[in-house]
Design a protein around this motif. Sequence first.
Motif, short mmCIF file in Angstrom:
data_model
loop_
_atom_site.label_atom_id
_atom_site.label_comp_id
_atom_site.label_asym_id
_atom_site.label_seq_id
_atom_site.Cartn_x
_atom_site.Cartn_y
_atom_site.Cartn_z
N GLN A 1 0.51 -1.60 0.24
CA GLN A 1 0.20 -0.05 -0.09
C GLN A 1 0.87 1.65 -0.04
O GLN A 1 1.83 1.01 0.47
N PHE A 2 0.58 2.31 -0.21
CA PHE A 2 1.00 3.58 -0.49
C PHE A 2 1.91 4.00 0.83
O PHE A 2 0.85 3.70 1.90
N PHE A 3 2.53 4.36 0.67
CA PHE A 3 2.89 5.58 2.29
C PHE A 3 3.68 6.74 1.91
O PHE A 3 3.91 7.23 0.55
N PHE A 4 3.53 7.46 2.79
CA PHE A 4 4.36 9.36 2.36
C PHE A 4 5.81 9.79 3.22
O PHE A 4 6.15 9.95 2.50
N GLU A 5 6.66 8.67 3.66
CA GLU A 5 7.68 8.55 4.68
C GLU A 5 8.71 7.03 4.20
O GLU A 5 7.86 5.79 3.83
N SER A 6 9.77 7.41 3.77
CA SER A 6 10.61 6.33 3.49
C SER A 6 10.60 4.66 4.65
O SER A 6 10.92 3.74 4.53
N GLU A 7 10.67 5.50 5.98
CA GLU A 7 10.90 4.84 6.92
C GLU A 7 10.04 3.48 7.51
O GLU A 7 10.23 2.65 7.22
#
Length: 288
Positions: free
Chosen positions: A170-176
Amino acid sequence: MTTPQVSFEFFPPQSLEASFRLWDTVQTLAPLDPRFVSVTYGAGGTTRDLTREAVATLHKSSGLNVAAHLTCVEASKAETLRIAEEFAAAGVREIVALRGDPAKGSAGFTPHPEGFTSSVELIEALAATGKFTIRVGAYPESHPEAADMAANVEWLKRKIDAGASEAITQFFFESETFLRFRDACVKAGIDAPILPGVLPIENWKGVQKFAARCGTSVPTWLANAFEKAVRDDREDLLATAVCTEMCSELLDEGVDALHFYTLNRPELTRDVCHALGVVPEVKLQNVA
């Protein structure tokens, strides 16, 4: 930073105008030589026939490696496997196998009386045919129906063990967010590749609603930045910069492939890919 492999997700058109938009999207992104492109199912299986038509048309006319989404929703096992056989007969041998979202207004997922009760059952049945490469969904933040992240990781392991060869998050907004999830999967013994799902922010208001439905957290810094960018009419510039930076961080941490959710609007995805070094191959003619 190495140049990544890329793949793209499209959704099936539901009008003539949308058909032209899909074809424009394909024409814009095909020169980037994607590993594969996938075509989604709507919630509740509402675009089942449209998905089949779009998959068959793309496979026949684009020359791309097309993966079809297939879900368990609102269909018997026999119906679902018949659709899979139709994909195979059309030359489509890659499937993204998902449980699927319930129809709008439903309280939650309810299996068809004669259908698959989970994505694991669907994966096992598809794997038994020996005809498909199977990809599955993964959740770097806890799935809305999962008890916790540990349950999330364990469920992904079950899907890989059932016969899937690769996962798309699923998409996310921070690489961590992705990197923590990847580490947890490795610790759990999952050795299949996990593709980060990347959503370039085409429309900030729309993405916030989408994130709320999917259980994707929105960092405060990102919300503040987009509020200012929208006010200053610099939303596209910020979206390109934020997405490119996140992808660059992933590549620096050893990620070698990215999956973009295009929403059939290719320009922002194309611009991010170009910034990462993914550009059309220039073939020089021998004029000697």
